[in-house]
Enzyme design. Structure first.
Site, PDB file in Angstrom:
ATOM      1  CB  SER A   1      -9.825   1.144  -7.294  1.00 20.29           C
ATOM      2  OG  SER A   1      -9.183   1.831  -6.749  1.00 20.29           O
TER       3      SER A   1
ATOM      4  CG  ASP B   1       0.666   3.151  -6.457  1.00 19.56           C
ATOM      5  OD1 ASP B   1       0.843   3.339  -6.195  1.00 19.56           O
ATOM      6  OD2 ASP B   1      -0.748   2.963  -7.485  1.00 19.56           O
TER       7      ASP B   1
ATOM      8  CE1 TYR C   1      -2.196   7.484  -3.043  1.00 16.78           C
ATOM      9  CE2 TYR C   1      -1.627   9.832  -5.154  1.00 16.78           C
ATOM     10  CZ  TYR C   1      -2.121   7.774  -4.402  1.00 16.78           C
ATOM     11  OH  TYR C   1      -1.003   7.454  -4.913  1.00 16.78           O
TER      12      TYR C   1
ATOM     13  CG  ASP D   1      -6.372   2.147  -7.498  1.00 14.16           C
ATOM     14  OD1 ASP D   1      -6.070   1.427  -6.632  1.00 14.16           O
ATOM     15  OD2 ASP D   1      -6.996   3.899  -6.919  1.00 14.16           O
TER      16      ASP D   1
ATOM     17  CD  GLU E   1      -3.421  -0.165   0.149  1.00 14.66           C
ATOM     18  OE1 GLU E   1      -2.808   0.294  -0.975  1.00 14.66           O
ATOM     19  OE2 GLU E   1      -3.449  -0.693   1.097  1.00 14.66           O
TER      20      GLU E   1
HETATM   21  C1  GLA Z   1      -5.374   4.826  -4.273  1.00 15.38           C
HETATM   22  C2  GLA Z   1      -4.019   5.319  -5.574  1.00 15.38           C
HETATM   23  C3  GLA Z   1      -3.546   4.020  -6.007  1.00 15.38           C
HETATM   24  C4  GLA Z   1      -2.532   3.651  -4.261  1.00 15.38           C
HETATM   25  C5  GLA Z   1      -3.057   3.725  -2.750  1.00 15.38           C
HETATM   26  C6  GLA Z   1      -2.627   3.380  -1.783  1.00 15.38           C
HETATM   27  O1  GLA Z   1      -5.932   3.378  -4.643  1.00 15.38           O
HETATM   28  O2  GLA Z   1      -4.761   5.853  -6.718  1.00 15.38           O
HETATM   29  O3  GLA Z   1      -2.572   4.415  -7.027  1.00 15.38           O
HETATM   30  O4  GLA Z   1      -1.651   4.003  -4.543  1.00 15.38           O
HETATM   31  O5  GLA Z   1      -4.034   4.472  -3.228  1.00 15.38           O
HETATM   32  O6  GLA Z   1      -1.538   2.599  -1.828  1.00 15.38           O
END
Ligand code: GLA
Length: 392
Positions: free
Chosen positions: A135, A46, A231, A181, A43
C-alpha cells in the site's frame, strides 16, 4: 543479517527536510508521515462487506513542505527527476507524472470540501517498498492529506480522511479498491491491529503486543502487470456472485448459498464466491483465535486463506506460492505459525507469523531458498503495528 531494518521516522523526516532545502531552498514548516500496511488475514473481501485485519507497518512515506506563495504545488521526490508542478484550486485532472495523480486526487478531495489550497513546495521520501502489495499508494494519499491538514490548518475526521483518499484512488488511479489500505494507513496505532468491519466501515483496534510473536513480510520483488485489470475483474466477479445469490450483502450469504448455485453461477464466479464466503468466516475465526492466543487455530486459517486466494480467487502467482511454501515447510517446529500472500496479489509480498526467537533464522531460510529457486534476492523484514498518518 537477513532482516532488512527500517529507517527511523526521524531520519526520514530529516532527509525529507534536507531534500526540500536542497531542491527548493526553503525550510520545512510542515512534515507529514503515513505508513504502508500489511494484512494478516481477510483478503479481497473489503469490497464485499467482509472483515479485514491489517496493521500499519513501520515503513513510511514522509513529506516535508513549506508555503511558496504561488497557486501551485511543486513536488519533488527522492527518486529524482523534475519536480511535478501541480495547479491548485482548479478542477484536477489525471495527467503526468503518473505518481502525481494520487496527489491530484487528494487535492480534489480537499477542494470538494471547500478548502482553498495554498501554494507549497514539498519533498517526498519513502521507505514503503513500491509495487510490493504494501500500500505505498495509500500511504502517498494519506500522507498528502495529512500534509494538507497541516498546511490549511484543519483536522479531518480520520474516517473521512481515509474515505477521501480511497476516492482519490478510485477517481485518479482507476483502481476500484476497498477501504482496507487507507483505513490501515490512517487509523494505525502502535501495538494494535486495525480490524475493520467493512460493512459498517468501523475499525476496531485489536491489541497485538505479544513480544514472542513476530510478523515477517517477504517482498518477492515481482509485480505482474495485469494487476489493475485483474483487480477490477475480481471485484466484478464478486458482484455477479452476490447478484446470483440474491442477497443484499455478502454478510448474509452462506457456503450453502454458493454450493446450491454452483452450476448456475458457472466458473469462475462460483469459485470467487466460495472465496468470499470462506474468507469472511476465516477472518472472524482468526480474530477470535488471536484474542485467545490460539496459534494452533490461526496457522491453518492463514494457510486456507492463501490456498483459496491461489485456487479460487486466482490472485496469487508462482513466486508468492513459493515463498509461502518455503515458510510452511519450515513449519511449526521451526517457529512458523502461519503464512500467506498479503494485499492485492499478482506479485508483491507474503506475511509470515512466527515465533520471535526464531524470526531471524526463518527469514534467512526464506531468503536463501527463494533465491535458490528464482535467482531473486527477496526483501524480508519484521514489522510491528505502528502509528498511522500524522503530522510530525
Ligand atoms: C488492494 C486494495 C484493497 C484490498 C486488497 C485485497 O490492496 O487496495 O482495498 O481489496 O487489495 O485485500
Amino acid at each position: 543479517m537477513s532482516l532488512d531494518l527500517a529507517t527511523s521516522l526521524s531520519d526520514l523526516a530529516a532527509d525529507a527536510s534536507a531534500g526540500l532545502k536542497e531542491q527548493f531552498g526553503c525550510d520545512a514548516s510542515v512534515v507529514a508521515a503515513a505508513p504502508g500496511r500489511v494484512n494478516l488475514i481477510g483478503e479481497h473481501i473489503d469490497y464485499c462487506d467482509g472483515f479485514v485485519m491489517p496493521f500499519a507497518i513501520d515503513r513510511y512515506i514522509v513529506m516535508a513542505a513549506a508555503l511558496n506563495g504561488t497557486g501551485q504545488a511543486r513536488v519533488a521526490t527522492a527518486l529524482g527527476g523534475e519536480p511535478a508542478i501541480l495547479e491548485l484550486n482548479v478542477p484536477q485532472q489525471v495527467g503526468t507524472p503518473k505518481w502525481a495523480n494520487y496527489l491530484r486526487g487528494v487535492f480534489q478531495g480537499f477542494q470538494d470540501r471547500g478548502h482553498h489550497l495554498p501554494g507549497f513546495d514539498a519533498f517526498i521520501i519513502s521507505s514503503v517498498p513500491g509495487g510490493a502489495g504494501l500500500s505505498s499508494s495509500a500511504a502517498l494519499e494519506c500522507c498528502m492529506a495529512t500534509l494538507l491538514e497541516g498546511l490549511v490548518d484543519t483536522v479531518l475526521d480520520t474516517k473521512e480522511k481515509a474515505l477521501l483518499c480511497q476516492k482519490a484512488e478510485h477517481d485518479f488511479a482507476s483502481v476500484p479498491c476497498g477501504i482496507m489500505d487507507q483505513f490501515a494507513s490512517a487509523f494505525g496505532k502502535p501495538n494494535r491491529l486495525v480490524l475493520i468491519d467493512c460493512m459498517t466501515g468501523e475499525p476496531e483496534m485489536v491489541p497485538f503486543e505479544n513480544p514472542d510473536l513476530t510478523v515477517l513480510i517477504a517482498n518477492t520483488m515481482v509485480h505482474h502487470e495485469l494487476s489493475d485489470g485483474g483487480y477490477a475483474a475480481r471485484r466484478k466477479n464478486t458482484e455477479e456472485g452476490l447478484a446470483a445469490i440474491g442477497k443484499k450483502s455478502w454478510r448474509d450469504a452462506t457456503a450453502a448459498d454458493v454450493e446450491s448455485r454452483w452450476t448456475s453461477m458457472g466458473d469462475p464466479v462460483n469459485r470467487r464466491s466460495r472465496h468470499v464466503v470462506g474468507e469472511i468466516a476465516r477472518t472472524i475465526a482468526a480474530a477470535e483465535a488471536l484474542a485467545k492466543n490460539d496459534f494452533e487455530a490461526l496457522g491453518p486459517l492463514m494457510a486456507a486463506s492463501h490456498d483459496s486466494l491461489r485456487d479460487d480467487f486466482e490472485v496469487s502467482c508462482k513466486e508468492l506460492d513459493l515463498m509461502v511454501e518455503i515458510a510452511r515447510a519450515i513449519g511449526r517446529s521451526g517457529g512458523v505459525i502461519g503464512a500467506r500472500m498479503t494485499g492485492g496479489g499478482f506479485g508483491g509480498s507474503t506475511v509470515t507469523l512466527c515465533e520471535s526467537r526464531k524470526a531471524e533464522a526463518i527469514a534467512a531460510t526464506m531468503a536463501e531458498k527463494y533465491k535458490e529457486a528464482t535467482g531473486i534476492t527477496p526483501q524480508i523484514f519484521a514489522s510491528r503495528p505502528s502509528l498511522g498518518a500524522h503530522l510530525m
